[in-house]
Enzyme design. Structure first.
Site, PDB file in Angstrom:
ATOM      1  N   ASP A   1       0.842  -1.198   0.000  1.00 25.93           N
ATOM      2  CA  ASP A   1       0.000   0.000   0.000  1.00 25.93           C
ATOM      3  C   ASP A   1       0.882   1.255   0.000  1.00 25.93           C
ATOM      4  O   ASP A   1       0.618   2.222  -0.712  1.00 25.93           O
ATOM      5  CB  ASP A   1      -0.901   0.006   1.243  1.00 25.93           C
ATOM      6  CG  ASP A   1      -1.635  -1.320   1.395  1.00 25.93           C
ATOM      7  OD1 ASP A   1      -2.466  -1.627   0.540  1.00 25.93           O
ATOM      8  OD2 ASP A   1      -1.333  -2.059   2.356  1.00 25.93           O
TER       9      ASP A   1
ATOM     10  N   HIS B   1      -4.642  -3.308   6.372  1.00 26.38           N
ATOM     11  CA  HIS B   1      -4.430  -3.597   4.946  1.00 26.38           C
ATOM     12  C   HIS B   1      -5.780  -4.035   4.368  1.00 26.38           C
ATOM     13  O   HIS B   1      -6.067  -5.216   4.215  1.00 26.38           O
ATOM     14  CB  HIS B   1      -3.373  -4.676   4.748  1.00 26.38           C
ATOM     15  CG  HIS B   1      -3.336  -5.182   3.327  1.00 26.38           C
ATOM     16  ND1 HIS B   1      -2.915  -4.398   2.286  1.00 26.38           N
ATOM     17  CD2 HIS B   1      -3.727  -6.356   2.777  1.00 26.38           C
ATOM     18  CE1 HIS B   1      -3.042  -5.070   1.149  1.00 26.38           C
ATOM     19  NE2 HIS B   1      -3.529  -6.268   1.432  1.00 26.38           N
TER      20      HIS B   1
HETATM   21  P1  NAX Z   1      -2.334 -18.085  -3.565  1.00 25.92           P
HETATM   22  O1  NAX Z   1      -3.672 -18.665  -3.268  1.00 25.92           O
HETATM   23  O2  NAX Z   1      -1.831 -18.062  -4.961  1.00 25.92           O
HETATM   24  O3  NAX Z   1      -1.221 -18.831  -2.699  1.00 25.92           O
HETATM   25  C1  NAX Z   1      -1.399 -19.134  -1.357  1.00 25.92           C
HETATM   26  C2  NAX Z   1      -0.640 -20.406  -1.096  1.00 25.92           C
HETATM   27  O4  NAX Z   1      -0.699 -20.657   0.302  1.00 25.92           O
HETATM   28  C3  NAX Z   1      -1.225 -21.608  -1.812  1.00 25.92           C
HETATM   29  O5  NAX Z   1      -0.220 -22.253  -2.572  1.00 25.92           O
HETATM   30  C4  NAX Z   1      -1.721 -22.503  -0.671  1.00 25.92           C
HETATM   31  O6  NAX Z   1      -1.572 -23.874  -0.939  1.00 25.92           O
HETATM   32  C5  NAX Z   1      -0.823 -22.047   0.458  1.00 25.92           C
HETATM   33  N1  NAX Z   1      -1.343 -22.317   1.800  1.00 25.92           N
HETATM   34  C6  NAX Z   1      -2.643 -22.346   2.211  1.00 25.92           C
HETATM   35  N2  NAX Z   1      -2.705 -22.684   3.505  1.00 25.92           N
HETATM   36  C7  NAX Z   1      -1.438 -22.881   3.916  1.00 25.92           C
HETATM   37  C8  NAX Z   1      -0.856 -23.261   5.160  1.00 25.92           C
HETATM   38  N3  NAX Z   1      -1.619 -23.544   6.218  1.00 25.92           N
HETATM   39  N4  NAX Z   1       0.483 -23.369   5.227  1.00 25.92           N
HETATM   40  C9  NAX Z   1       1.244 -23.113   4.150  1.00 25.92           C
HETATM   41  N5  NAX Z   1       0.768 -22.765   2.958  1.00 25.92           N
HETATM   42  C10 NAX Z   1      -0.557 -22.637   2.851  1.00 25.92           C
HETATM   43  O7  NAX Z   1      -2.335 -16.609  -2.937  1.00 25.92           O
HETATM   44  P2  NAX Z   1      -1.307 -15.416  -3.189  1.00 25.92           P
HETATM   45  O8  NAX Z   1      -1.771 -14.600  -4.338  1.00 25.92           O
HETATM   46  O9  NAX Z   1       0.079 -15.938  -3.196  1.00 25.92           O
HETATM   47  O10 NAX Z   1      -1.581 -14.546  -1.875  1.00 25.92           O
HETATM   48  C11 NAX Z   1      -1.177 -15.023  -0.606  1.00 25.92           C
HETATM   49  C12 NAX Z   1      -1.799 -14.181   0.492  1.00 25.92           C
HETATM   50  O11 NAX Z   1      -1.308 -12.843   0.431  1.00 25.92           O
HETATM   51  C13 NAX Z   1      -3.332 -14.061   0.402  1.00 25.92           C
HETATM   52  O12 NAX Z   1      -3.880 -14.168   1.698  1.00 25.92           O
HETATM   53  C14 NAX Z   1      -3.514 -12.648  -0.114  1.00 25.92           C
HETATM   54  O13 NAX Z   1      -4.788 -12.118   0.235  1.00 25.92           O
HETATM   55  C15 NAX Z   1      -2.390 -11.943   0.585  1.00 25.92           C
HETATM   56  N6  NAX Z   1      -1.989 -10.630   0.085  1.00 25.92           N
HETATM   57  C16 NAX Z   1      -1.563  -9.720   0.992  1.00 25.92           C
HETATM   58  C17 NAX Z   1      -1.095  -8.478   0.622  1.00 25.92           C
HETATM   59  C18 NAX Z   1      -0.624  -7.488   1.639  1.00 25.92           C
HETATM   60  O14 NAX Z   1      -0.278  -6.385   1.225  1.00 25.92           O
HETATM   61  N7  NAX Z   1      -0.584  -7.787   2.925  1.00 25.92           N
HETATM   62  C19 NAX Z   1      -1.082  -8.072  -0.808  1.00 25.92           C
HETATM   63  C20 NAX Z   1      -1.120  -9.216  -1.751  1.00 25.92           C
HETATM   64  C21 NAX Z   1      -2.005 -10.355  -1.339  1.00 25.92           C
HETATM   65  O15 NAX Z   1      -3.317 -10.053  -1.700  1.00 25.92           O
END
Ligand code: NAX
Length: 327
Positions: A159, A187
């Site tokens: 952000d 966020h």
């Molecule tokens: P994806 O769904 O592509 O990847 C998430 C990965 O986490 C998947 O491969 C899944 O298998 C894995 N996962 C799920 N549960 C797990 C666990 N218990 N232990 C280990 N791995 C696990 O999401 P992606 O686009 O990579 O985003 C990841 C996270 O970042 C989401 O929650 C998203 O909302 C968040 N974000 C946060 C941002 C921020 O500024 N704080 C910005 C970007 C993003 O939106």
């Protein structure tokens, strides 16, 4: 040889994880002289995809990449970790309410907090990216009683970077010309990207851009930028999120160098009227892995109202998971 730094990444086969691990292996976080060990965590359903990521890391022949550990057990991935990027979380699926999502993810971060407590290096630094990032950071920190809450933070840097870039573009300036931006709060779309204290080439930003642009365009655009990327790209922010995660961790370790502050989600401590008990986006100055909330900013009614709205949302998130907060 220099001792490798152990870096844990959860959700390493996901979109952000995939963008992040190659930059870590290339030395983009710790520089060209620091070897690293990557300790990657995924859920069992993504184990095969994670094996593919490991194959590509091997094929990258990264001179700094000392070793790669891939596991579906947090105890293994966090063992002796010096740095941890908690990216993995459950996305919202059809029919799922926001509070259900909060709950599912809260349990993941409670478990990971406990595993960090048992396994990580005693001076580990933990960055929570997985959403809802601020509340997940609160949960992880609260479940790691032998670590300090100050070793945990949540990501506001994407952000912050979005805000810096938008102001630079509007003012016809370079990124390096902009200072003093802060993104307060959650966020989420209640965040408050604040340019009241910002400067562009040393001049007050609000002397260079119109107040109406700030209130009616800039703030909503930054608040909604994630959704706009999804709509335009057809997928959520990944490379920019990974880049922001590196920026966040690099600034935390190396320090803000007296210049300006950065935005980090950290344990609220009463600063700017936000009572303890939540993780809140604040202006912070950092040095060698520690941070201090900057106290110098004067707030007017406009700023206070926006900070209060985001605080209210974070307290509501917290109310949904209080049973997972042992301390
Ligand atoms: P994806 O769904 O592509 O990847 C998430 C990965 O986490 C998947 O491969 C899944 O298998 C894995 N996962 C799920 N549960 C797990 C666990 N218990 N232990 C280990 N791995 C696990 O999401 P992606 O686009 O990579 O985003 C990841 C996270 O970042 C989401 O929650 C998203 O909302 C968040 N974000 C946060 C941002 C921020 O500024 N704080 C910005 C970007 C993003 O939106």
């Amino acid at each position: 040889m220099t001792k490798p730094v152990r870096i844990a990444v959860t959700g390493a086969a996901g979109n952000i994880g995939y963008a992040l691990v190659f930059r870590l292996a290339a030395g983009d976080l710790l520089g060209p002289d620091q070897p690293v060990v990557l300790q990657l965590l995924e859920i069992p359903q993504a184990a095969q995809a994670l094996s593919g990521v490991v194959m590509e890391l091997e094929d990258g022949a990264f001179p700094l990449l000392h070793d790669v550990v891939a596991s579906d057990r947090a105890e293994v991935a966090f063992r002796d970790a010096d740095l941890a990027f908690l990216v993995g979380s459950r996305p919202r699926t059809a029919g799922m309410e926001r509070k259900d999502l909060l709950r599912v993810n809260a349990e993941i971060f409670a478990n990971q907090g406990r595993a960090l407590d048992r396994q990580a290096a005693r001076d580990v630094r933990v960055l929570v990216v997985g959403n809802p990032a601020n509340t997940n950071a609160l949960i992880a920190a609260s479940n790691a009683p032998s670590l300090s809450t100050h070793q945990f933070s949540s990501m506001m840097r994407l952000d912050h970077n979005r805000a810096v870039s938008a102001l630079a573009r509007k003012a016809g300036a370079m990124i390096r010309d902009v200072a003093g931006i802060v993104v307060f709060g959650n966020h989420s779309s209640t965040q408050f990207p604040c340019i009241d204290h910002a400067t562009v080439r040393g001049r007050a930003a609000l002397e260079l851009v119109e107040r109406s642009w700030y209130e009616k365009e800039f703030i909503p655009t930054i608040q909604q930028r994630g959704a706009a990327v999804i709509k335009t790209r057809g997928a959520s922010s990944a490379a920019s999120a990974a880049s922001a995660a590196l920026d966040h961790m690099r600034t935390w370790i190396r320090g803000t160098e007296g210049s300006s502050w950065t935005s980090m989600g950290v344990a609220a401590d009463g600063s700017y009227g936000v009572a303890p008990g939540i993780f809140f986006g604040y202006p912070v100055r950092t040095s060698e892995g520690s941070y201090r909330v900057t106290q110098d900013l004067k707030l007017d009614e406009f700023q206070r109202a926006r900070i209060a709205a985001s605080e209210k949302e974070l307290r509501e998130e917290r109310d949904g998971i209080t049973d997972l907060l042992p301390r």
